[in-house]
Design a protein around this motif. Structure first.
Motif, short mmCIF file in Angstrom:
data_model
loop_
_atom_site.label_atom_id
_atom_site.label_comp_id
_atom_site.label_asym_id
_atom_site.label_seq_id
_atom_site.Cartn_x
_atom_site.Cartn_y
_atom_site.Cartn_z
N ILE A 127 -13.80 6.59 25.03
CA ILE A 127 -15.09 5.91 25.09
C ILE A 127 -15.76 6.23 26.42
N ARG A 128 -16.94 6.83 26.35
CA ARG A 128 -17.68 7.20 27.56
C ARG A 128 -18.72 6.12 27.87
N THR A 129 -19.97 6.47 27.86
CA THR A 129 -21.01 5.50 28.21
C THR A 129 -21.31 4.57 27.04
N VAL A 130 -21.76 3.36 27.38
CA VAL A 130 -22.18 2.36 26.40
C VAL A 130 -23.60 1.95 26.75
N THR A 131 -24.54 2.18 25.82
CA THR A 131 -25.95 1.87 26.04
C THR A 131 -26.33 0.67 25.19
N VAL A 132 -26.91 -0.33 25.82
CA VAL A 132 -27.38 -1.53 25.12
C VAL A 132 -28.88 -1.36 24.85
N ILE A 133 -29.28 -1.52 23.61
CA ILE A 133 -30.66 -1.25 23.18
C ILE A 133 -31.22 -2.50 22.52
N LYS A 134 -32.44 -2.84 22.86
CA LYS A 134 -33.14 -3.94 22.23
C LYS A 134 -34.13 -3.40 21.21
N GLU A 135 -33.98 -3.82 19.96
CA GLU A 135 -34.88 -3.38 18.90
C GLU A 135 -35.53 -4.59 18.26
N ALA A 136 -36.37 -4.34 17.28
CA ALA A 136 -37.17 -5.43 16.69
C ALA A 136 -36.31 -6.47 16.01
N ASP A 137 -35.20 -6.04 15.40
CA ASP A 137 -34.38 -6.97 14.64
C ASP A 137 -33.11 -7.39 15.38
N GLY A 138 -33.03 -7.16 16.67
CA GLY A 138 -31.86 -7.61 17.42
C GLY A 138 -31.41 -6.60 18.46
N TRP A 139 -30.20 -6.82 18.95
CA TRP A 139 -29.61 -5.99 19.99
C TRP A 139 -28.57 -5.06 19.38
N TYR A 140 -28.54 -3.81 19.89
CA TYR A 140 -27.61 -2.81 19.38
C TYR A 140 -26.84 -2.20 20.55
N MET A 141 -25.72 -1.59 20.22
CA MET A 141 -24.88 -0.93 21.21
C MET A 141 -24.62 0.50 20.74
N SER A 142 -24.98 1.46 21.58
CA SER A 142 -24.76 2.87 21.28
C SER A 142 -23.60 3.37 22.13
N VAL A 143 -22.52 3.79 21.47
CA VAL A 143 -21.29 4.19 22.14
C VAL A 143 -21.14 5.70 22.06
N LEU A 144 -20.94 6.33 23.21
CA LEU A 144 -20.69 7.77 23.26
C LEU A 144 -19.20 8.01 23.26
N LEU A 145 -18.71 8.70 22.23
CA LEU A 145 -17.28 8.97 22.06
C LEU A 145 -17.01 10.44 22.29
N LYS A 146 -15.90 10.71 22.94
CA LYS A 146 -15.45 12.08 23.15
C LYS A 146 -14.15 12.28 22.42
N GLU A 147 -14.19 13.09 21.36
CA GLU A 147 -13.01 13.35 20.56
C GLU A 147 -12.30 14.61 21.05
N PRO A 148 -10.96 14.64 20.94
CA PRO A 148 -10.23 15.81 21.44
C PRO A 148 -10.48 17.08 20.64
N LYS A 149 -10.78 16.94 19.35
CA LYS A 149 -10.99 18.13 18.54
C LYS A 149 -12.32 18.78 18.89
N ALA A 150 -12.33 20.10 18.89
CA ALA A 150 -13.52 20.86 19.26
C ALA A 150 -14.30 21.25 18.01
N LEU A 151 -15.55 21.62 18.21
CA LEU A 151 -16.38 22.07 17.10
C LEU A 151 -15.91 23.43 16.61
#
Length: 509
Positions: A207-231
């Motif tokens: 789990i990297r950065t966590v961004t808290v966002i306020k939108e019209a219908d409430g609060w959201y959390m955007s989580v940046l994940l780093k997975e070990p598998k590569a593209l």
């Protein structure tokens, strides 16, 4: 591989008020820091005949553009008519005692503000420094000619703040067997709250950065994940065994080479939605500016826009998955959507402005914005990258007028959704024809798995009469069973009439 997932938060009333207070403080902090930099940039080297008062020089190398304590990396000195505080200076082995750069000075000043003001003291220190780092990125991009000068943020366009990696603690509910359950997250300075765990976070993901966002219908959390598998590695497009061409439009969202379509529901431009938006926006305009009732009415309008955007986003992911799963490579048009929505050039005759067709084009611009081709292409590119499939963009010029068989280009080949080549008599659906032309321009082929035949009574799609140029789209899609219609069909070019008389017409190769 890094991915970003979004979850809905369930904060209590006190946490909502605290997060709203943070947004106000962070917005003022950003605008205040930007105003300082703008003032230094605009007043730099102005009134050079007046006496300059400064304690230590702030210079930069004009060749390397590396700054030594300056606001602007183009000229020197930067700060005039003032003496910087000794606490905001820094010592360098090469240059001795000097001012820090703009980010360094404002970062130290932000630390002082947390001790001076209770409003800044309530905000997490790392969130404040991250807010300043975002401004630094935008300001440096201005000097690198990547984008324009950073704009001052209003309440309407400042809706998020970010925590650094390792600060937010997620406690996943592992006991529940439901796909959608509630888990908990701890945010420093705010506390612990529930969030709707709509998807399971992989155990091996970092789990990297966590961004808290306020939108019209409430609060959201955007989580940046780093997975070990590569593209996966994307192969060369010339070596792929099969490719599919796609043609985007308004009547049909996507037309594929195999003859299939993805319909366009027109979430924001259908009759019902437009009526709802018109009524709710009218209610906002009737309220007194600055009143609570106007704010409540504005929230209702924002929720409707959010609902439309969510529906459009979900449908685009469905369409992108269908396109990527069709073949080993994707060929699309290189559209300049911004230019397509540009205003018509004004026409001026004898000092008066004449009609230029902008009123009619306004509806087209609204439809293009609603269909959101740019977002669709971005989703296709991301899914293709995850699947290891190449994506190629070709010139879209005359793709809807060129025949895929003889490559004859003529505006008369197309009439609405019908395509009949004037040169060879090839008949096809116009959008499907365009997707095949797009694929042909890339020198690729589509390997068909299933062969589709059009039923005999569907010749109405490709029926062309001698008066089609006059009647336009009025006869499109109508059955030709009357005596007058039969007589008109006899006057069609003989080569085309032979195609009409076939019992079954294969439209899809």
């Amino acid at each position: 591989m890094q991915i970003r997932w979004k979850f809905k938060l369930q904060p209590n009333i006190g946490q909502q008020a605290l997060m709203s207070e943070w947004l106000v403080t962070l917005r003022k902090h950003r605008n205040y820091c930007l105003a300082e930099r703008q003032r230094a940039f605009e007043t730099n080297n102005q009134k050079s005949d007046e006496q300059v008062m400064y304690q230590y020089g702030a210079f930069c190398d004009l060749n390397s553009r590396s700054e030594y304590g300056s606001y602007c990396p183009l000229t020197c000195p930067v700060v005039k008519h003032g003496v910087m505080s000794a606490e905001l200076t820094k010592s360098s082995k090469k240059h001795g005692l000097a001012w820090g750069n703009a980010s360094d000075i404002q970062s130290k000043r932000t630390t002082e503000l947390r001790a001076e003001s209770e409003w800044y003291g309530r905000v997490n220190s790392d969130v404040l420094q991250g807010n300043l780092a975002k401004l630094d990125t935008a300001y440096n991009g201005f000097f690198q000619h990547k984008r324009g000068f950073p704009a001052f943020r209003k309440t309407s366009n400042f809706k998020s703040f970010q925590f650094k990696p390792g600060q937010a603690k997620l406690t996943v509910n592992c006991t529940s067997k439901k796909k959608r359950c509630y888990s908990h997250v701890y945010l420093p300075g705010i506390g612990s709250m529930r969030y709707l765990d709509s998807r399971t976070i992989p155990t091996d993901a970092d789990i990297r950065t966590v961004t808290v966002i306020k939108e019209a219908d409430g609060w959201y959390m955007s989580v940046l994940l780093k997975e070990p598998k590569a593209l996966p590695e994307v192969p060369d497009i010339k070596t792929v065994p099969s490719a599919v061409g796609i043609d985007v439009g308004i009547n049909k969202l996507i037309s594929l080479t195999d003859g299939s379509f993805v319909e366009n529901p027109k979430f924001g431009t259908n009759k019902k939605t437009r009526r709802q938006l018109r009524i709710r926006q009218r209610r906002v305009n009737r309220k007194v500016k600055g009143s609570k009732n106007r704010k409540k009415a504005g929230i209702i309008v924002a929720k409707l826009h959010k609902k439309i955007a969510d529906k459009r986003n979900d449908h685009q992911w469905f369409a992108a998955n269908k396109v990527v799963g069709t073949a080993a490579a994707i060929v699309q048009e290189d559209l300049n959507v911004k230019a397509m929505k540009s205003r018509c050039k004004p026409k001026r005759e004898k000092g008066r402005f004449m009609a230029n067709g902008q009123s009619a084009k306004r509806g087209l611009n609204r439809s293009i914005s609603d269909v959101s081709w740019g977002e669709l292409f971005s989703k296709i590119a991301w899914l293709a990258l995850k699947a290891g499939k190449p994506v190629l963009a070709i010139n879209p010029k005359f793709t809807s007028q060129e025949c895929s068989v003889c490559h004859h280009v003529s505006k008369a080949n197309r009439d609405g959704e019908k395509f009949i080549c004037e040169s060879c008599g090839h008949i096809d659906h116009a959008d499907t024809q365009a997707s095949r032309t797009i694929l042909h321009r890339a020198n690729l082929e589509f390997v068909s798995i299933r062969r589709k035949n059009l039923s005999g009574d569907s010749r109405k799609v490709t029926l062309v009469r001698d008066d089609s140029a006059i009647r336009g789209k009025r006869d499109q899609g109508k059955n030709c069973t009357s005596k007058a219609c039969t007589e008109r069909s006899r006057s069609v070019i003989p080569e085309k009439r032979i195609l009409f008389e076939q019992l079954s017409l294969q439209l899809f190769d």
